[in-house]
Motif scaffolding. Sequence first.
Motif, mmCIF file in Angstrom:
data_model
loop_
_atom_site.group_PDB
_atom_site.id
_atom_site.type_symbol
_atom_site.label_atom_id
_atom_site.label_comp_id
_atom_site.label_asym_id
_atom_site.label_seq_id
_atom_site.Cartn_x
_atom_site.Cartn_y
_atom_site.Cartn_z
ATOM 1 N N ALA A 110 2.146 -61.969 25.260
ATOM 2 C CA ALA A 110 3.448 -62.602 25.446
ATOM 3 C C ALA A 110 4.335 -61.782 26.372
ATOM 4 O O ALA A 110 5.053 -62.323 27.224
ATOM 5 C CB ALA A 110 4.132 -62.788 24.087
ATOM 6 N N ALA A 111 4.296 -60.452 26.217
ATOM 7 C CA ALA A 111 5.116 -59.591 27.066
ATOM 8 C C ALA A 111 4.693 -59.701 28.529
ATOM 9 O O ALA A 111 5.533 -59.792 29.431
ATOM 10 C CB ALA A 111 5.017 -58.147 26.586
ATOM 11 N N VAL A 112 3.399 -59.699 28.767
ATOM 12 C CA VAL A 112 2.908 -59.804 30.147
ATOM 13 C C VAL A 112 3.246 -61.181 30.724
ATOM 14 O O VAL A 112 3.713 -61.299 31.860
ATOM 15 C CB VAL A 112 1.387 -59.546 30.205
ATOM 16 C CG1 VAL A 112 0.843 -59.828 31.604
ATOM 17 C CG2 VAL A 112 1.074 -58.117 29.799
ATOM 18 N N ALA A 113 3.008 -62.240 29.943
ATOM 19 C CA ALA A 113 3.275 -63.593 30.435
ATOM 20 C C ALA A 113 4.753 -63.790 30.751
ATOM 21 O O ALA A 113 5.112 -64.479 31.706
ATOM 22 C CB ALA A 113 2.810 -64.620 29.408
ATOM 23 N N ALA A 114 5.624 -63.175 29.946
ATOM 24 C CA ALA A 114 7.056 -63.373 30.133
ATOM 25 C C ALA A 114 7.604 -62.588 31.320
ATOM 26 O O ALA A 114 8.496 -63.052 32.021
ATOM 27 C CB ALA A 114 7.807 -62.974 28.860
ATOM 28 N N ARG A 115 7.057 -61.402 31.556
ATOM 29 C CA ARG A 115 7.692 -60.488 32.514
ATOM 30 C C ARG A 115 6.876 -60.253 33.790
ATOM 31 O O ARG A 115 7.351 -59.576 34.687
ATOM 32 C CB ARG A 115 7.974 -59.156 31.829
ATOM 33 C CG ARG A 115 8.919 -59.289 30.630
ATOM 34 C CD ARG A 115 9.233 -57.954 30.021
ATOM 35 N NE ARG A 115 9.791 -57.029 30.984
ATOM 36 C CZ ARG A 115 9.898 -55.710 30.788
ATOM 37 N NH1 ARG A 115 9.464 -55.185 29.657
ATOM 38 N NH2 ARG A 115 10.402 -54.927 31.720
ATOM 39 N N ALA A 137 4.217 -49.659 29.807
ATOM 40 C CA ALA A 137 3.497 -49.213 30.999
ATOM 41 C C ALA A 137 2.618 -50.324 31.551
ATOM 42 O O ALA A 137 2.513 -50.501 32.775
ATOM 43 C CB ALA A 137 2.659 -47.985 30.670
ATOM 44 N N VAL A 138 1.974 -51.082 30.668
ATOM 45 C CA VAL A 138 1.123 -52.192 31.101
ATOM 46 C C VAL A 138 1.976 -53.248 31.820
ATOM 47 O O VAL A 138 1.614 -53.724 32.900
ATOM 48 C CB VAL A 138 0.398 -52.820 29.901
ATOM 49 C CG1 VAL A 138 -0.270 -54.129 30.292
ATOM 50 C CG2 VAL A 138 -0.648 -51.856 29.342
ATOM 51 N N VAL A 139 3.097 -53.594 31.220
ATOM 52 C CA VAL A 139 3.969 -54.609 31.822
ATOM 53 C C VAL A 139 4.484 -54.141 33.176
ATOM 54 O O VAL A 139 4.473 -54.887 34.168
ATOM 55 C CB VAL A 139 5.124 -54.943 30.865
ATOM 56 C CG1 VAL A 139 6.157 -55.825 31.569
ATOM 57 C CG2 VAL A 139 4.600 -55.641 29.616
ATOM 58 N N GLU A 140 4.914 -52.882 33.220
ATOM 59 C CA GLU A 140 5.433 -52.352 34.489
ATOM 60 C C GLU A 140 4.358 -52.380 35.567
ATOM 61 O O GLU A 140 4.604 -52.781 36.707
ATOM 62 C CB GLU A 140 5.920 -50.915 34.285
ATOM 63 C CG GLU A 140 6.409 -50.260 35.578
ATOM 64 C CD GLU A 140 6.653 -48.762 35.413
ATOM 65 O OE1 GLU A 140 7.060 -48.144 36.403
ATOM 66 O OE2 GLU A 140 6.419 -48.223 34.319
ATOM 67 N N HIS A 141 3.153 -51.986 35.197
ATOM 68 C CA HIS A 141 2.060 -51.959 36.188
ATOM 69 C C HIS A 141 1.745 -53.362 36.691
ATOM 70 O O HIS A 141 1.579 -53.568 37.908
ATOM 71 C CB HIS A 141 0.820 -51.333 35.562
ATOM 72 C CG HIS A 141 -0.377 -51.368 36.463
ATOM 73 N ND1 HIS A 141 -0.556 -50.472 37.484
ATOM 74 C CD2 HIS A 141 -1.439 -52.216 36.515
ATOM 75 C CE1 HIS A 141 -1.680 -50.755 38.130
ATOM 76 N NE2 HIS A 141 -2.239 -51.800 37.555
#
Length: 925
Positions: free
Chosen positions: A376-381, A347-351
Amino acid sequence: MADLRFGVLGPLEVRRDGTPVEVPPGRRRAVLACLLVHVGRPVAADALVEAGWGGELPADPRSALRTVLSRLRAVLGEKVIRADAAGYTLAVPAEAVDAHRFEDLLARAEEAPRDAARLLDEALSLWRGPAYAEFADRAFAEFDAQHLDRTRLDAMEAGASAALAEGDPRGAAARLEGVLAGEPFREHAVELLLTALYDMGDHTGALARLREYRARLADELGLDPSPALRELESRILAHDLDRPSRRLHAPPPDPVSWVDTSTAFVGRDATVSELVDAVAACRLVTVTGVGGVGKTRTVAEALPALAERLGRPVAVVQLAPLPGDRVDAAAAEALGLDRPAGSARAAVVEHLRVSPGVLVLDNCEHVLAEAEALAAAVAARCPSARVLATSRHRLGTPAERLLPLEPLPAPDALANPDRMELAASVRVLTDRVRRLRPSFGVTPDNVAVAADICRRLDGLPLALELAASRIAVLGLEPVRDRLAAEDLALLDEHGPGDLHAVIDWSYRLLTPAQRELLALLTVFPSDFDPEAVEGLTAAHHGRPATGHLSALVESSLLATHPAERAVRYRMLAVVRAFAAARLRDTGGETAARRTYLRWVRRWTERAAADCAGPDSVEAFARLRNGRADIEQALRWAVHAGETADAARLAAAVQLCQHWQPGSETIDLTAELAERCAATPSPESALGLAAGACAVTHAGDTTRGREFAERALASATTSRERYLAHLAIGIATMYRGDHDESARWWRTITGMDDLAPAYRASAHSSLSLTACYRGDLPAACREAEIGVLGAETAGATAVHAFALYALGEAETGDRKTELLAAAADKADLAGATHVSQVARVAQLAALVRAARHDEALDLVAPILDAARRAGAWPQLWTTMRIFAELLAARDRPHEAALLLTGADAADTAPPATGPDMARYTALKST
């Protein structure tokens, strides 16, 4: 009197009555520039000495400064530079300095859009070169120079916006080329330039410039254009580009403030500038350093400049009090995602992909693996989002840029006394002591002692704070002697400064009662107010113990920050870890947690009662402020097997009519219900009933009904039966079985031992079932009973829900008016669920009344709010209504796609009544 004018928007210049006045190069110009930075305000002699001489001090700095000021007075006039106890003041009006005239013209342009172009041109005409040109890299002018240079670019952008609004795209393009020559990655300027080229008819040129920008962005920064820029490209390709004038003057979002920044912040100006540049350029930046070195404070100080630079919202996640399994959920909550579907990390990444912002992860060292995975997930996506972390250790991701933070420099023992006094660590120590003892001052006689203390504490800011609290009471020399005797300037595995030893030193100076209070306060998961301390200590000791709070603040073991109504307290992570260890060592941890649990449970029960009466708005505010306490207390209760208190707390939360708890509370309540089902006990019915409501509100109607039926099988109290009936009533309504749902609501309306507000809410729900069956007269009757009952009880959220039900039963303009009033009243109370359903109904009414433009303005905010809250039934209902709007605007294929998606979603309520035929027809077109 002569008219003196000063210019700093370029090389320093002075004019008297329009004629240039020569100020010779060297120290006189530097001292004058420093006075101009602070025009109209006193500047300390030490600051002027540092500006004039830097690291090469004369033998007698004060005497040399007086000589320079005397020579300046000879040039400017005797009364232009005044001296008093606070320092030296350049006594001229602010408008005598071109930088102040520049900013005044910008403010006037913002207030008068019709004259904006003329005022902006006048403001920009004041510039002759870079601000404070020859002093821009000096510490005293660096911040102001950078601010003015950034503001100049902002003004050039604003001038371009004004030119576009007036139909002059060529003039706009010329201004924007100048902006981008200096800052090629200024994305809003790129947007404006593309718009200007499009308006000039050069569509090919606009697309070529965008391709050029995309390639440079990828090559130099490894980034992709933002979603907004990609949308602009699509609109250019489709020849569907409206002028973006409504966005041109939008101010950057206000930066978040979560720590007290009122104390002096010295010695870090260059670090703050470096941090802002790093975050602007890199997706992940980690500020590292030993505990207590000031990582959090440095980030907090950088946020205003960062928000201005990026123009994006900032969300802060305070990780210090959290276990590792709460990192993702805490980030989701900080972003306002109350009930994310699936994993919180997803949900954080999608937002952040859809709404790029800056995510601050503060104090990562104890949850390093989890923080690294999220970052890492946020930085990558999320190419346009930024993650800014603070940690004693690096996170370890490949994209990470490190910004190590060192302790403040401590002066050498052989340094000149004047140089000692100017050292950052000595200035911080002096400021902190003065806050407690205003008469304190560093003099040539005692500066060596102060410098010795700073050296022994390795210039560590938190250690200086702790020492200052003792200096204010004992004086410099006694504190220096104690530090020497106890040898606190040690080295530990993390680097300089054994901070636990310094905290222990301050801790041992507390009274036993103060130590006990400090340890007890570690049960709070985040900040807290005096009322919370009073309630907790009264429950623990049988009497309040708030009188010791001031001693803990004065000892720098607690920090304060202002809140809306009263001061709030917070405990730094290193102090919390130290005090929690003391609590464990004394064997008091279990008792403290149990006291805390029961205190949280009792005030939540009081809030539930208040939600049903005239104090409901205040109760909702207490619930919002206490959300972290509710989650932590429930977590402890469930995992420690304290089933009785867990069930009562979970039930109290569900009895807070129309208040939405966080996803963690819902998950814990469901876990409690599973345990109650597996191991029956006297509390099982209450725990199952609470779990039934929690999971049903979240959209899991099957499990909700199962929990509710098991609760009814063993229910013995009105509270247990009410919650079970409520869960089944909601579940059957969501599933479209309105006849059965009505039977459950009628049962609740007949429960005479319930609070009137609960019965009023049931009448409102009964009205909705009648609406869905098409019986509008019955729906109006029930809704009016609900409105009357809610008004009598004085429960604001219940009243909002009743107005929503009445709006659903009405037709025409009265329908939209009632629904808008319901949403506004729900917003007043903080009843987000009622606000959501009322606005969804308002959207449907507007679409079906062919008020399409008004409806379109509602769609995005409703979808965003529903997604953040995890209100999936409302989200899918909104998508169906949006499909109607698309079909009405001759876009049937997109409408059919949305309807098909809603039909396939498990959390979407089934279409009922007239909606069934309406949506079937839409899908077939």
